[in-house]
Design a protein around this motif. Structure first.
Motif, PDB file in Angstrom:
ATOM      1  N   GLY A 100       0.803  -1.229   0.000  1.00 14.26           N
ATOM      2  CA  GLY A 100       0.000   0.000   0.000  1.00 14.26           C
ATOM      3  C   GLY A 100       0.823   1.258   0.000  1.00 14.26           C
ATOM      4  N   LEU A 101       2.004   1.207  -0.618  1.00 10.91           N
ATOM      5  CA  LEU A 101       2.917   2.354  -0.632  1.00 10.91           C
ATOM      6  C   LEU A 101       2.568   3.290  -1.777  1.00 10.91           C
ATOM      7  N   SER A 102       2.642   4.576  -1.516  1.00 10.66           N
ATOM      8  CA  SER A 102       2.422   5.569  -2.555  1.00 10.66           C
ATOM      9  C   SER A 102       3.604   6.521  -2.585  1.00 10.66           C
ATOM     10  N   GLN A 103       4.376   6.441  -3.671  1.00  8.75           N
ATOM     11  CA  GLN A 103       5.539   7.320  -3.835  1.00  8.75           C
ATOM     12  C   GLN A 103       5.642   7.714  -5.297  1.00  8.75           C
ATOM     13  N   THR A 104       6.557   8.620  -5.574  1.00  6.83           N
ATOM     14  CA  THR A 104       6.795   9.014  -6.959  1.00  6.83           C
ATOM     15  C   THR A 104       7.484   7.881  -7.703  1.00  6.83           C
ATOM     16  N   GLY A 105       7.579   8.017  -9.009  1.00  6.87           N
ATOM     17  CA  GLY A 105       8.279   7.017  -9.814  1.00  6.87           C
ATOM     18  C   GLY A 105       7.433   5.798 -10.130  1.00  6.87           C
ATOM     19  N   GLY A 106       6.113   5.958 -10.142  1.00  5.66           N
ATOM     20  CA  GLY A 106       5.251   4.837 -10.505  1.00  5.66           C
ATOM     21  C   GLY A 106       5.029   3.831  -9.405  1.00  5.66           C
ATOM     22  N   LEU A 107       5.301   4.202  -8.160  1.00  2.00           N
ATOM     23  CA  LEU A 107       5.070   3.293  -7.029  1.00  2.00           C
ATOM     24  C   LEU A 107       3.714   3.629  -6.419  1.00  2.00           C
ATOM     25  N   ASP A 108       2.719   2.822  -6.779  1.00  2.00           N
ATOM     26  CA  ASP A 108       1.348   3.114  -6.383  1.00  2.00           C
ATOM     27  C   ASP A 108       0.709   1.913  -5.713  1.00  2.00           C
ATOM     28  N   PRO A 109      -0.218   2.143  -4.781  1.00  2.00           N
ATOM     29  CA  PRO A 109      -0.976   1.036  -4.205  1.00  2.00           C
ATOM     30  C   PRO A 109      -2.040   0.555  -5.189  1.00  2.00           C
ATOM     31  N   VAL A 110      -2.750  -0.487  -4.815  1.00  2.00           N
ATOM     32  CA  VAL A 110      -3.904  -0.939  -5.603  1.00  2.00           C
ATOM     33  C   VAL A 110      -5.081  -0.037  -5.245  1.00  2.00           C
ATOM     34  N   VAL A 111      -5.582   0.686  -6.232  1.00  2.39           N
ATOM     35  CA  VAL A 111      -6.669   1.644  -6.008  1.00  2.39           C
ATOM     36  C   VAL A 111      -7.841   1.291  -6.922  1.00  2.39           C
ATOM     37  N   VAL A 112      -9.053   1.257  -6.368  1.00  2.00           N
ATOM     38  CA  VAL A 112     -10.257   0.980  -7.160  1.00  2.00           C
ATOM     39  C   VAL A 112     -11.283   2.086  -6.909  1.00  2.00           C
ATOM     40  N   THR A 113     -12.226   2.220  -7.826  1.00  2.00           N
ATOM     41  CA  THR A 113     -13.287   3.223  -7.707  1.00  2.00           C
ATOM     42  C   THR A 113     -14.498   2.589  -7.045  1.00  2.00           C
ATOM     43  N   GLN A 114     -14.988   3.248  -5.997  1.00  2.00           N
ATOM     44  CA  GLN A 114     -16.150   2.754  -5.263  1.00  2.00           C
ATOM     45  C   GLN A 114     -17.147   3.897  -5.050  1.00  2.00           C
TER      46      GLN A 114
END
Length: 660
Positions: A98-112
């Motif tokens: 669940g890490l969020s950083q620059t350089g394309g390091l993103d958590p799994v995110v969904v629309t709810q």
């Protein structure tokens, strides 16, 4: 419980004991045949049915569309085989934790849509708070089909269907079992173009073991960097034996210490970095002493909320990775303590630069290196959320530095510079700070005590443990031409008394003053005849034993005068190229009246030359130093230290580290 294992010592001494211990620690065991019933194809490395169950259990608020979206974001076919494996591994780990950083390091995110319109929601892949809410599974001989041939890793550890750990087992009676696990298995599995790449998209670490020996490595690491996990913290040896049918070999210790449910998820979440070295990204995971020390430090802050200024002492010998320990400590402070102000203090510019570069190269967000005392004061006026790096000299009364915030202060080489005016000013400037002292050689004397200043020892990693781990290699000491003597058998004092002491015109008080001023080891050490003799021996030894192997040397001179004499003698002997690193000023002369301008280097030039010396391509082979570069200066190419200076206690240990 029945385990499906083969015959022979590999199975009986390593594979079966590993399975039995993991099950005793709460893992579920399934055979390959049982798992294959729900696998669509042998090329799949994720157990998708278990992953989906875990996502629904951990994220009950996410609807079916959201779960399907999350599964698609983790799908192994989503990631390219052609990207550098470490880059893919880093991107996927960011999603797993669940890490969020620059350089394309993103958590799994969904629309709810929870009733107020669409919103973005992070999906948790693991439950790091409630460990038992996760699905821990172990299997053996797990088939993974490559482009041509299948592989069958001996033991696979899955958490929520994600293949996090591979264990390769070997017969303890074969030669070099760890190396064979690396060469025949891990190297083969990681070879590009074989079709097993997906297995390492999700891999946290690998364990090579034969029961009696066990080593931990990670993606693309060389066998030399596979490390022993020497202690199963927080478990005792008796605890390990209870888990493992009375055994506590290296295999049982690493399984208990690294793969217990709590420790595995903690290690995955908090003890991994991807460091850029010479333009190439390298994955590193914490070793046992780093994991232990940082966990103890975090626990001290959690459990003792009323802690005043004394956080404690982390005693880790040189070369044990204190910079990375600080990095992991600082990272956890950011995420688990509301991003408090962090100040990292050293007493050398070289160390300050080294730690700042480590943090920066590992992707730590915005570490700030102070320019001067004024800059430090400005940063501390509003320090929350900042990670500030400084040398202790910048805490001066003139700078008027002050903050009432609860700063977490990590002090490197805490046995030095903590008993003087600047150290006192540092504490006055940050009256509510909690200080943790990192040291390879703590001092405990009546007049100086690292423990009195920083509090109790939280963790110790000494020479013996480091040597057993292979982190510290054996060092050979060779005494060469070290005696100071007067030809004819007389002592220096006898010669002085015979030549000067008989002069009746000199008072006894003046004789004693002259003796203290001139009859010293320091004066004798600068004797040109002595230095000439040692220089000849040094050149012979270096060109015979060190230079042919491509290594360099450092010569520690007792004084600047001696350093210049050494340089001149080495040049006369046509020795390999040498250079002096010492403080001096333009126009300065030696006792012989000759200028030292040819050896003068500004502060920036000294720093630049010190960096150049580390390279095999740099022509300088022997670096002559005076009270410099014995601490915080890592030079793997330096194989020998010629020591012509009396040093002891922590200074001696620091010097030893230069050739370790």
């Amino acid at each position: 419980m029945s385990f499906d294992v083969g015959k022979g010592k590999e199975a009986s001494e390593s594979e079966l004991p590993a399975l039995e211990q993991l099950v005793s620690m709460g893992y579920e065991y399934k055979t390959q045949a049982e798992l294959n019933k729900s696998r669509q194809k042998y090329t799949q490395v994720i157990l998708y049915d278990r992953l989906e169950e875990a996502l629904r259990r951990i994220n009950p608020e996410i609807d079916d569309d959201g779960i399907r979206d999350a599964l698609s974001q983790l799908d192994e076919d989503r990631y390219s085989y052609h990207l550098p494996p470490v880059d893919t591994n880093e991107k996927i780990r960011a999603k797993l934790i669940g890490l969020s950083q620059t350089g394309g390091l993103d958590p799994v995110v969904v629309t709810q849509n929870f009733g107020d319109g669409p919103e973005q929601k992070i999906v948790k892949i693991f439950d790091f708070e409630n460990i038992d809410n996760n699905d821990f599974l172990v299997t053996n001989q797990f088939k993974v089909q490559g482009y041509k041939n299948p592989i069958f890793p001996d033991v696979m550890v899955f958490v929520n269907g994600i293949p996090l750990v591979i264990i390769e087992c070997k017969d303890p009676t074969i030669p070099r079992p760890i190396e064979q696990a690396y060469e025949k298995n891990f190297t083969h599995y990681q070879n590009p173009g074989q079709g097993y790449e997906k297995l390492f998209f999700y891999n946290h670490c690998m364990v090579a073991t034969c029961g009696t020996l066990a080593r931990v490595g990670t993606l693309q690491s060389h066998v030399n960097y596979y490390a022993r996990w020497a202690e199963a913290y927080p478990f005792s040896e008796d605890d390990v034996k209870k888990m493992a049918n009375g055994r506590a070999r290296e295999q049982e210790i690493v399984i208990a210490g690294l793969l217990s449910k709590q420790n595995l998820l903690n290690h995955l979440q908090n003890f991994v970095i991807y460091e850029t070295i010479n333009g190439q990204k390298v994955k590193k995971v914490a070793k046992h002493q780093q994991f232990r020390a940082v966990t103890k430090s975090m626990n001290r802050l959690k459990e003792e909320q009323d802690i005043k200024d004394k956080g404690g002492v982390i005693w880790h010998t040189q070369g044990s990775g204190k910079s990375l320990s600080m990095l992991w400590f600082a990272s956890q402070l950011m995420y688990k303590f509301g991003n408090p102000p962090i100040v990292i203090v050293t007493d050398r510019k070289q160390l300050d630069k080294q730690i700042h570069e480590t943090f920066k190269n590992c992707g730590f967000p915005t570490p700030i290196r102070t320019k001067n005392g004024k800059h430090l004061g400005e940063l501390l006026e509003n320090p929350r959320g900042k990670t500030i790096m400084t040398i202790i000299d910048k805490f001066s009364a003139e700078a008027q530095i002050h903050t009432d915030e609860k700063v977490i202060c990590l002090v490197d080489e805490a046995h030095r510079s903590q008993f003087k005016v600047n150290a006192e000013q540092m504490r006055v400037s940050m009256p509510n700070a909690v200080f943790f002292g990192f040291s390879g050689t703590p001092i405990d004397k009546n007049d100086k005590s690292t423990y009195r200043v920083f509090g109790p020892m939280l963790d110790k990693y000494g020479f013996k443990e480091s040597q057993a781990d292979g982190a510290t290699i054996p060092i050979r000491y060779d005494g060469r031409l070290s005696e100071l003597f007067v030809e004819g058998g007389d002592t220096i004092e006898q010669v002085f008394d015979r030549v000067i002491g008989q002069d009746k015109t000199i008072s006894s008080e003046m004789l004693e003053k002259l003796k203290q001023q001139y009859v010293t080891k320091g004066k004798i050490a600068e004797a040109p005849a002595r230095i000439k003799r040692i220089a000849l021996d040094l050149v012979t030894h270096y060109t015979t034993h060190i230079e042919p192997n491509g290594y360099k040397a450092m010569l520690v001179a007792p004084s600047r005068e001696a350093a210049v004499l050494y340089k001149k003698e080495l040049d006369k002997l046509n020795a390999p190229s040498s250079k002096i690193i010492m403080t001096s000023y333009l126009g300065e002369t030696g006792k012989d009246g000759q200028s030292w301008d040819d050896y003068h280097l500004s502060s920036k030039q000294r720093e630049a030359e010190s960096e150049k010396f580390k390279s095999p391509d740099d022509l300088t082979k022997i670096l002559i130093v005076v009270d410099m570069l014995l601490v915080g200066y890592d030079v793997p190419i330096c194989q020998v230290l010629y020591l012509d200076q009396g040093i002891r206690e922590h200074n001696l240990l620091q010097a030893i580290a230069r050739v370790n």
